[in-house]
Structure formats: C-alpha cells, structure tokens
Design a protein around this motif. Structure first.
Motif, PDB file in Angstrom:
ATOM      1  N   TYR A 167      -5.788  16.341 -12.998  1.00 28.04           N
ATOM      2  CA  TYR A 167      -5.195  16.591 -11.672  1.00 28.04           C
ATOM      3  C   TYR A 167      -6.162  16.192 -10.559  1.00 28.04           C
ATOM      4  N   ARG A 168      -7.443  16.534 -10.750  1.00 32.39           N
ATOM      5  CA  ARG A 168      -8.429  16.181  -9.726  1.00 32.39           C
ATOM      6  C   ARG A 168      -8.560  14.656  -9.576  1.00 32.39           C
ATOM      7  N   GLU A 169      -8.523  13.940 -10.719  1.00 26.90           N
ATOM      8  CA  GLU A 169      -8.607  12.479 -10.658  1.00 26.90           C
ATOM      9  C   GLU A 169      -7.373  11.894  -9.964  1.00 26.90           C
ATOM     10  N   ALA A 170      -6.205  12.479 -10.291  1.00 26.33           N
ATOM     11  CA  ALA A 170      -4.984  12.019  -9.627  1.00 26.33           C
ATOM     12  C   ALA A 170      -5.036  12.306  -8.138  1.00 26.33           C
ATOM     13  N   MET A 171      -5.581  13.459  -7.758  1.00 26.10           N
ATOM     14  CA  MET A 171      -5.717  13.803  -6.345  1.00 26.10           C
ATOM     15  C   MET A 171      -6.667  12.844  -5.631  1.00 26.10           C
ATOM     16  N   ARG A 172      -7.761  12.506  -6.337  1.00 27.55           N
ATOM     17  CA  ARG A 172      -8.719  11.568  -5.731  1.00 27.55           C
ATOM     18  C   ARG A 172      -8.048  10.221  -5.471  1.00 27.55           C
ATOM     19  N   LYS A 173      -7.330   9.705  -6.470  1.00 21.55           N
ATOM     20  CA  LYS A 173      -6.641   8.424  -6.307  1.00 21.55           C
ATOM     21  C   LYS A 173      -5.515   8.530  -5.278  1.00 21.55           C
ATOM     22  N   GLY A 174      -4.832   9.671  -5.279  1.00 20.68           N
ATOM     23  CA  GLY A 174      -3.747   9.866  -4.320  1.00 20.68           C
ATOM     24  C   GLY A 174      -4.256   9.893  -2.890  1.00 20.68           C
ATOM     25  N   THR A 175      -5.400  10.569  -2.689  1.00 17.30           N
ATOM     26  CA  THR A 175      -5.984  10.632  -1.347  1.00 17.30           C
ATOM     27  C   THR A 175      -6.425   9.243  -0.883  1.00 17.30           C
TER      28      THR A 175
ATOM     29  N   LEU B 297       0.831  -1.209   0.000  1.00 17.13           N
ATOM     30  CA  LEU B 297       0.000   0.000   0.000  1.00 17.13           C
ATOM     31  C   LEU B 297       0.863   1.256   0.000  1.00 17.13           C
ATOM     32  N   GLN B 298       1.996   1.206   0.692  1.00 17.27           N
ATOM     33  CA  GLN B 298       2.896   2.363   0.693  1.00 17.27           C
ATOM     34  C   GLN B 298       3.523   2.566  -0.680  1.00 17.27           C
ATOM     35  N   SER B 299       3.879   1.471  -1.354  1.00 11.64           N
ATOM     36  CA  SER B 299       4.420   1.579  -2.709  1.00 11.64           C
ATOM     37  C   SER B 299       3.373   2.165  -3.654  1.00 11.64           C
ATOM     38  N   ALA B 300       2.124   1.693  -3.521  1.00 13.89           N
ATOM     39  CA  ALA B 300       1.046   2.228  -4.353  1.00 13.89           C
ATOM     40  C   ALA B 300       0.818   3.704  -4.058  1.00 13.89           C
ATOM     41  N   GLN B 301       0.944   4.079  -2.782  1.00 16.67           N
ATOM     42  CA  GLN B 301       0.761   5.482  -2.413  1.00 16.67           C
ATOM     43  C   GLN B 301       1.866   6.360  -3.013  1.00 16.67           C
ATOM     44  N   LYS B 302       3.097   5.839  -3.060  1.00 18.49           N
ATOM     45  CA  LYS B 302       4.192   6.616  -3.663  1.00 18.49           C
ATOM     46  C   LYS B 302       3.947   6.859  -5.140  1.00 18.49           C
ATOM     47  N   LEU B 303       3.492   5.805  -5.850  1.00 20.91           N
ATOM     48  CA  LEU B 303       3.192   5.988  -7.270  1.00 20.91           C
ATOM     49  C   LEU B 303       2.026   6.950  -7.479  1.00 20.91           C
ATOM     50  N   ALA B 304       1.018   6.819  -6.628  1.00 20.77           N
ATOM     51  CA  ALA B 304      -0.124   7.739  -6.733  1.00 20.77           C
ATOM     52  C   ALA B 304       0.315   9.167  -6.450  1.00 20.77           C
ATOM     53  N   SER B 305       1.191   9.348  -5.483  1.00 22.91           N
ATOM     54  CA  SER B 305       1.709  10.685  -5.172  1.00 22.91           C
ATOM     55  C   SER B 305       2.512  11.252  -6.333  1.00 22.91           C
ATOM     56  N   THR B 306       3.296  10.389  -6.991  1.00 22.51           N
ATOM     57  CA  THR B 306       4.051  10.826  -8.165  1.00 22.51           C
ATOM     58  C   THR B 306       3.102  11.269  -9.275  1.00 22.51           C
ATOM     59  N   GLN B 307       1.995  10.530  -9.461  1.00 24.18           N
ATOM     60  CA  GLN B 307       1.007  10.898 -10.475  1.00 24.18           C
ATOM     61  C   GLN B 307       0.368  12.245 -10.154  1.00 24.18           C
TER      62      GLN B 307
ATOM     63  N   THR C 279     -14.009  31.950  -6.839  1.00 25.77           N
ATOM     64  CA  THR C 279     -13.503  30.933  -5.901  1.00 25.77           C
ATOM     65  C   THR C 279     -13.291  29.615  -6.639  1.00 25.77           C
ATOM     66  N   LEU C 280     -12.161  28.964  -6.327  1.00 27.15           N
ATOM     67  CA  LEU C 280     -11.877  27.673  -6.930  1.00 27.15           C
ATOM     68  C   LEU C 280     -12.423  26.578  -6.018  1.00 27.15           C
ATOM     69  N   ALA C 281     -13.474  25.928  -6.452  1.00 27.58           N
ATOM     70  CA  ALA C 281     -14.101  24.857  -5.674  1.00 27.58           C
ATOM     71  C   ALA C 281     -13.846  23.517  -6.355  1.00 27.58           C
ATOM     72  N   ALA C 282     -14.315  22.452  -5.686  1.00 27.36           N
ATOM     73  CA  ALA C 282     -14.063  21.108  -6.199  1.00 27.36           C
ATOM     74  C   ALA C 282     -14.759  20.871  -7.529  1.00 27.36           C
ATOM     75  N   ASP C 283     -15.863  21.583  -7.796  1.00 27.19           N
ATOM     76  CA  ASP C 283     -16.617  21.381  -9.039  1.00 27.19           C
ATOM     77  C   ASP C 283     -16.490  22.549 -10.003  1.00 27.19           C
TER      78      ASP C 283
ATOM     79  N   ARG D 184      -0.045  17.768 -11.685  1.00 25.58           N
ATOM     80  CA  ARG D 184      -0.008  19.162 -11.243  1.00 25.58           C
ATOM     81  C   ARG D 184       1.031  19.960 -12.045  1.00 25.58           C
ATOM     82  N   ASP D 185       2.188  19.331 -12.291  1.00 22.34           N
ATOM     83  CA  ASP D 185       3.223  20.009 -13.079  1.00 22.34           C
ATOM     84  C   ASP D 185       2.734  20.301 -14.492  1.00 22.34           C
ATOM     85  N   THR D 186       2.019  19.321 -15.068  1.00 25.62           N
ATOM     86  CA  THR D 186       1.482  19.510 -16.430  1.00 25.62           C
ATOM     87  C   THR D 186       0.499  20.680 -16.469  1.00 25.62           C
TER      88      THR D 186
END
Length: 815
Positions: free
Chosen positions: A455-463, A175-185, A225-229, A190-192
C-alpha cells in the motif's frame, strides 16, 4: 518582398509559349473557362516556389509537378518546360531573374546569383500563401474551429504554437491516464490490506486497533502512532517468524475473488459496449477506418519528423515546413476518427481500472492456490498475466481495434473451470485446523506488514503520478493562457482590419459590421455581426457571396498582419468572382485604397468583371491580358489589349454578328448598371432588383441629362461661363447621340429592342455599334477614361471623374 516585372513561359501546363509584361503593376488575366488563365498562375507560382498548389492537396492524389507540370505534349521532355520571371526586390533595390525548369524544380537559375538575392528568393519560396485560389477562401469561413485555427496559424507562420499546444495536451492526457491507473492501484492495495485487517474504514485508529490486539497476544508492545516507517511486525525475531499462512485472511481473500466473479458480467459492460460500438462504426465506414489507421501512422511520422525527408516513405521534400504541412493536412482529414479515438481511449481507461482491481484480487489467491492445487495456480497465474496484457493494450488504439473478439466474448476472459477450482481450494483451506491464537497473531502481523508495504509503495507511486498529472495540466493551462493572451492581441488586429475591409466592400448595407475571432485551446471561433442583430457564425445568415467576400477580406487582413508593408505580391486565382457583382467596384476601391503598394495578379473568366477592374482604375489596357480561346496545339490564344469595342469589331469582322451583339449587350449591361450606381439614377423600382437593360440605360440617360442641366444652372448662378458651357456641351452631345435616340425608343416602343440585334446583318449592325460607343463616351473623362460619378450620394453636389479633370459643381449659389 517582390514585384513582378515580366514573365516568359514555355511548355508549362496548357501554355506553349507566352510573354507577359507586368511592369510591377496590378495585372488582370481574363478569358473564358478553359482558355489557359490558370496556367499563368501555375507558372508564376512554380517559378517562385517550385510548386503548383493546384497539383497538391485534397483531391489531387496521383498528380505531381514532375508528371503533370509540362504541357501534355512535353511530358517526356520536361527540360522543355520552364518559366523565367524578372522580379524587382524593393528592399534590396535590385532586379533579378529566376528561371526554373520542371525537370529540376529544386535547382533554379538565378541571375545575378548574389547571396542577398538568393536569400530573398528562398524567403519567397517559403510563402506559398501568396497564391489564393477560389477553393481556398472558404477554409477560413465555413470550417470547424480547430481546422480554422490551424489554417490561419499556418498563414501567420505560427504552426509551432499549435504543435506545442497539442504536444502538451497529449502529455497532460497521458499523465492523467497514468494517474488514474495509479489511483486504482492505491485503492486496490488499500482494499487488500483493509480486507486482511477486517476494518470497515481505513483509519489509523482502526488499523492500530486490529494490529495491537495481535501484538498483545504475542506479548509485544503496542504501537501508539502510525508513522511512515512504522513496522506492524516489529519485535518478531527472524527465527520466530512463521510461514505467511493465515487461515482467516486466506478465506477472506478467496471470498473476495469469488464474490467478484459472481458480479463480473455487468462489471465493465458499459465501456466495453462503447468500444464495440466504435469498432462497428469503423467497420461500416471503410474510409473512416482508413483515416483511423492512417492517423496513428501520421502521428508517429510527425513525432519522428526531423528535416525534409519523410520518416514514413523516405521521400525527400524541398523543406521540412511543406512536409509537415502535408502530414498535418492528412491528419486533419481524420477528424471523425479522432472523435472515435477519444471515446475508445476513455472507455479503455475505465476497463483498465476494472482489470487492475480484478488483478489485485487474483494476486493473493495465486499464493493460496500454490499450496493446494497446482492446476488452479497455473490457471490463475495465466489469467492474471492475460489481464495485465489486456490492460496494456487498452491504451493503444490498434490494440483496442484488435480486441473486438475478446470484448464480444467478455472483456474479463474468465477461465471456465475457475469457479469450481475456487470452491475446492476454499474447502481445502477450511479443512485445515484452526490456528492457535499465537500462530494466528503471528501470521496476521507478517501478512499485514507485507500488504502495508504494498500500500505504501502504491501510495508513493500514486502521489508521484498525481503530482505529474497536476504539473502536466498546469503546464498545459499556463501555455494555453499565455497563448490565448498573445493570440487575442494578434487576432484583435486581424479582426479590426478584416472588419474595415469588409465594410469597405459592403459600404451600402453593412456599415456597422463587426467581427470576433476567439481563440481557445487550439480552436478559433469566428463570428460576425448580422445587421446589428448579434454575432453569429458566417454561415448562419450571410449569403454565399458575402461569405466568399469575408474569405477574401480575412485573407487580406492576415497577409497584412504577416507581411506588413512587405505585402507586395498576391496571386488571386478567380477568387474575386466570389464577391457578388454588386460589390466588385468597391472591392477595386479596397485594393487601391488599402493596398496601394501591393501588386495583385488577378484572373477571371468574366469579361464584365475585367471591364470593371479597368473602369475602376485598378488595371489599365496595358496591365491586362485577355485570352479568347485555347487549343492543345497553340495554347492560349491571346488577344491584344484592345478595349471591348475592338473585341466587338473583331467579332463583326469575322462575320459573327451574334457574337458582336452579345458582346455589345453584355458591355451595355455592365455600363448601365455601373452608371446607374455612379450617378444615382432612378429606374422604376423593382422589388426583386433584377433590372433589365431597357430599364436601366434609359434612366441613366435621363439622370445624366438632369445632372448636366443642374451643373449648367449652378455654373450660371456662380457666373462660371466655362463650367456652364462644358455642362451644356455634354448635355447636347447626349441629345445628339444616335445611341441616345435608340435608348429613348426602348423606353417608348418595346418592339424596337436589342433582342433583335442578332438578326441584323454586318452592315446593319455597324451603325449600332458606333452609336452606342459614341453614347458611352459621353459618360467618360476624355483624359483618364474613367466613368463620371456623382458625389456624394444620394444627394450629389458635384459630377466628377477619377482624375478630377471633370469637376462640375451641382450646387447653385444661395439666393
């Protein structure tokens, strides 16, 4: 549990036919090496469990009970090889017989065949730890903490604790390895987005500033305002939407990929080097590579294990417990491979993050190339897929080993013509006319929204990955905390018993001995006190004899913890030999005092030790058996239970004066050393402690006469005529003994010595034997046969025997 009453053994191992009557008492089997003692232990163990531990484990590849259990002349007739044990079940109050043939080890014949008796025999079969061999004891002492934890938990039937901990640890790591990859994503998406928006920091005000400037150019309301939607392209109608091409953004994407290619050499070099170095070590050591390869297979086998059938080879075992232990033993042998595995997987995880970042840079350029250069698009697309495959293989051990060539060439697999193609694509994009402010703003917003969605999808998976990793770690930590609390309580009781037993054996020099067992995350550290200088690992300062003694004492403490009052049987195969000779008498006292209800079957090749067991009252002539030799045709040649004097007489009757002389001297060496300790004799001090027989026995004789004299004086002071006569009688017997006269001559005339006995004739030596037999009888009780001893030491107040028939007071009446 049980106690053994008798055994009948036929054609098993080196035994042709043998009957033994144990009588539910502690029993010793002695004899020289190669005389068949081990066959007795093998036979008992086989009858009870269907297995022979000496034919399993490390170094026994190719051995099996089926092929090597029968006598060598009966390998083709296994039906002839069987053991029949008569045992008594204390809890049931019943006696039963179990007969097991080597040809059908899983189908014993039980009589009476009653359900409770069958269940009792099944329970015993699940406790192979009742057998302790010499090769087993140090696995508790000189062993790495992880393996010690596994061994001790196996004895205590706590295997599932370690298995559950290991499973939770594996899950947490994954799970920690998966979290690292998700964090990288998350970082790459975000960089893109940030690169497209041209903002230095990823903050809501900066993002909205860049977006609202384009919305204003299109006459759209600003976003406050920047909201989730929040939709960055809100207000653009479907018909008004233009292609996603945004010249400035594409140029920045191309610049980002080109910049990454310029630095691609050093990037990821360190983890790639770690993996290549590990692969080189595996190739240099074939056995390590073999262990490495087997580890993955065995781990998979343990995962698939469900029942007594091996999932790897379909071989059927007696039960799942023994199959699991077999696989775990093989798994433990790959310790060094496991360390390399951790290094390689860690480096692989780092490379996977590099691959993910590079893939994120390639993805937008693939779309750009599709508009300008189809060959470049295909090349980039294949590269992106190659990196994705490469990234997937980095989490697999076999995949890592197979990547040697790839890593040597360059982990990134950069296509050779790509740099030239990117220059051409950049030129093509740059050649396009600048976009109007309206089109630029329009495409800017649509591209920004697409990248914000990513980015939002990556954040969702990262969280989600972060939460899963946190929960996995929390579950593992919570389990370890509870496990360690419970194990600490368990090990506290074990270490107290262990310390008590060890101090009992070493009461002369380690009365303040303590020990500490410390469990932590699958490990079990073991430290012992060294003369109050602190706690150290047993191998740090203690001698090998003390280490071996610790192994036996720890085994006894574990068995007490496992069985409690039901610890009624243990088979000790030559393990007591590991206790140094100066402490064996105390070891006998330990077994008698702390395990009075346990039947020990003890084998030894040392006749001196066998005699010590008898003199200490641990066994008797009726509960001991001696083999004097072995032949392949006859099996063990059993001596009747004569005392040592009968053995000496037997040797002399065969004309073997040298053998008889050696036996007499060996016995006198034992008796003199033992009596010197029992009576607190005072030989001339030797710094090396290596006292000769000619030094010890004279001092014992002097000491005994002195004690008898003191006893006579004390009896007279109290007016005890009977005690005085008894003491004087013993002193007179000593003085009149021809053996005593010989001992006295040794002390005076070095020329008259036992070394010349071997040169005597039979008639010359017979009086010598009689003289010394008569002499030693002066140091024994006529009733119980035990040696007399002075108590307490070093300033004794009485001279007594084990049954207290002899109790001579040494303390005179105060004047």
């Amino acid at each position: 549990m049980i106690k053994l009453e008798s055994a009948h053994i036929e054609e098993v191992r080196g035994i042709r036919k043998l009957d033994i009557t144990f009588g539910k008492d502690t029993f010793s089997v002695s004899g020289p090496n190669g005389s068949g003692k081990s066959g007795v232990i093998d036979a008992i163990e086989f009858a009870l469990t269907g297995k022979m531990s000496r034919l399993t484990g490390a170094g026994t590849k190719g051995l099996s009970v089926a092929e090597h259990g029968p006598h060598v002349d009966k390998t083709k007739f296994p039906d002839a090889a069987f053991v029949s044990l008569t045992v008594h079940f204390q809890e049931l109050g019943k006696t039963a017989t179990i007969t097991r043939k080597v040809s059908a080890p899983k189908k014993p014949t039980i009589n009476p065949n009653e359900p409770d008796i069958r269940a009792a025999f099944d329970e015993i079969a699940g406790h192979p730890e009742i057998t302790l061999s010499r090769r087993d004891i140090l696995r508790f002492i000189l062993i790495e903490p992880t393996k010690r934890s596994e061994e001790i938990q196996a004895i205590l039937k706590l295997d599932e604790i370690g298995q559950t901990r290991a499973a939770l640890n594996t899950a947490a790591n994954r799970l920690q390895s998966a979290q690292k990859l998700a964090s990288t994503q998350v970082d790459t998406s975000r960089d893109t987005l940030q690169r497209h928006l041209q903002i230095a920091e990823f903050r809501a005000p900066d993002l909205l500033g860049a977006v609202n400037a384009r919305r204003k150019a299109l006459g759209l309301p600003e976003i406050a305002t920047l909201a989730a939607d929040t939709k960055l392209d809100a207000g653009l109608s479907g018909g008004d939407k233009l292609p996603e091409f945004n010249k400035a953004s594409q140029l920045r994407d191309l610049e980002a990929l080109s910049g990454a290619l310029e630095k691609i050499g050093p990037a990821g070099a360190e983890p790639a080097t770690v993996i290549l170095a590990a692969i080189a070590r595996l190739e240099a050591d074939p056995s390590l590579l073999d262990a490495f390869q087997r580890r993955a297979l065995i781990e998979k086998g343990l995962e698939l294990l469900d029942g007594a059938e091996c999932p790897l080879c379909d071989h059927s075992w007696d039960d799942e417990y023994h199959l699991r232990k077999h696989l775990e033993t093989k798994l433990s042998k790959s310790g060094e491979a496991a360390k390399l595995q951790a290094e390689m997987l860690g480096a692989g995880s780092t490379l996977a993050q590099y691959s993910a970042r590079l893939g994120a840079l390639i993805a937008p350029v693939v779309k750009i190339a599709a508009e300008h250069n189809d060959a470049a698009r295909l090349l980039l697309d294949r590269w992106a897929q190659d990196l994705e495959t490469f990234k997937g293989g980095l989490s697999d051990l076999q995949g890592l080993v197979g990547m040697k060539s790839r890593l040597e060439r360059g982990w990134h697999g950069l296509p050779g013509q790509l740099a030239t193609m990117l220059v051409a694509i950049r030129a093509a994009v740059d050649a396009k006319p600048d976009q109007t402010a309206h089109v630029d703003a329009h495409t800017f917003l649509t591209t920004a929204q697409l990248r914000l969605d990513d980015y939002r999808e990556a954040m969702r998976k990262g969280t989600a990955a972060q939460k899963a990793a946190r929960l996995g770690k929390a579950a593992y930590d919570a389990y370890c905390d509870v496990m360690e609390t419970e194990l600490n309580a368990l090990y506290d009781s074990v270490e107290k018993d262990f310390s008590t037993y060890y101090k009992a054996v070493n009461e002369d020099d380690e009365v303040k001995f303590t020990a500490k067992l410390s469990p932590s995350e699958g490990k079990l550290d073991f430290n012992v006190n060294f003369y109050e200088r602190g706690l150290f690992p047993p191998g740090a300062y203690h001698s090998e004899g003390h280490q071996d003694g610790m192994g036996v004492c720890l085994y006894l403490a574990l068995m007490k913890r496992l069985f409690g009052d039901r610890f009624t049987l243990a088979l000790l195969y030559d393990v007591v030999m590991s206790v140094d000779s100066g402490h064996r008498y105390q070891f006998c006292k330990l077994l008698k005092s702390y395990f009075p209800n346990t039947q020990f079957i003890i084998t030894t090749h040392d006749r001196l030790w066998a005699e010590q067991m008898r003199s200490a009252g641990l066994v008797t002539t009726k509960t001991s058996l001696a083999f004097h030799s072995w032949t392949v045709d006859t099996g063990p040649l059993v001596e009747s239970n004569e005392e040592i004097w009968d053995e000496i007489a037997a040797a002399l009757s065969r004309g073997k004066v040298e053998t008889a002389a050696h036996g007499l001297r060996h016995h006198l060496e034992y008796a003199s050393r033992h009596l010197a300790d029992q009576l607190a004799a005072r030989p001339a001090f030797r710094s090396d402690g290596n006292y000769e027989l000619g030094e010890l026995l004279p001092s014992v004789l002097v000491r005994m006469k002195e004690l008898c004299g003191k006893a006579a004086d004390a009896a007279q002071s109290w007016g005890n005529t009977a005690a005085k006569e008894e003491a004087l009688s013993r002193k007179t017997a000593l003085s009149e003994s021809n053996g005593a006269r010989s001992v006295e001559q040794w002390a005076v005339n070095k020329a008259v010595h036992y070394n010349e006995w071997a040169n005597f004739g039979k008639k010359d030596f017979e009086p010598v034997i009689a003289a010394f037999k008569n002499l030693l009888e002066c140091f024994r009780c006529d009733d119980c046969g035990s040696w007399l001893y002075a108590s307490p030491k070093p300033i004794p107040e009485s001279l007594r025997c084990a049954c207290n028939k002899v109790t001579l007071n040494l303390k005179s009446k105060p004047k």
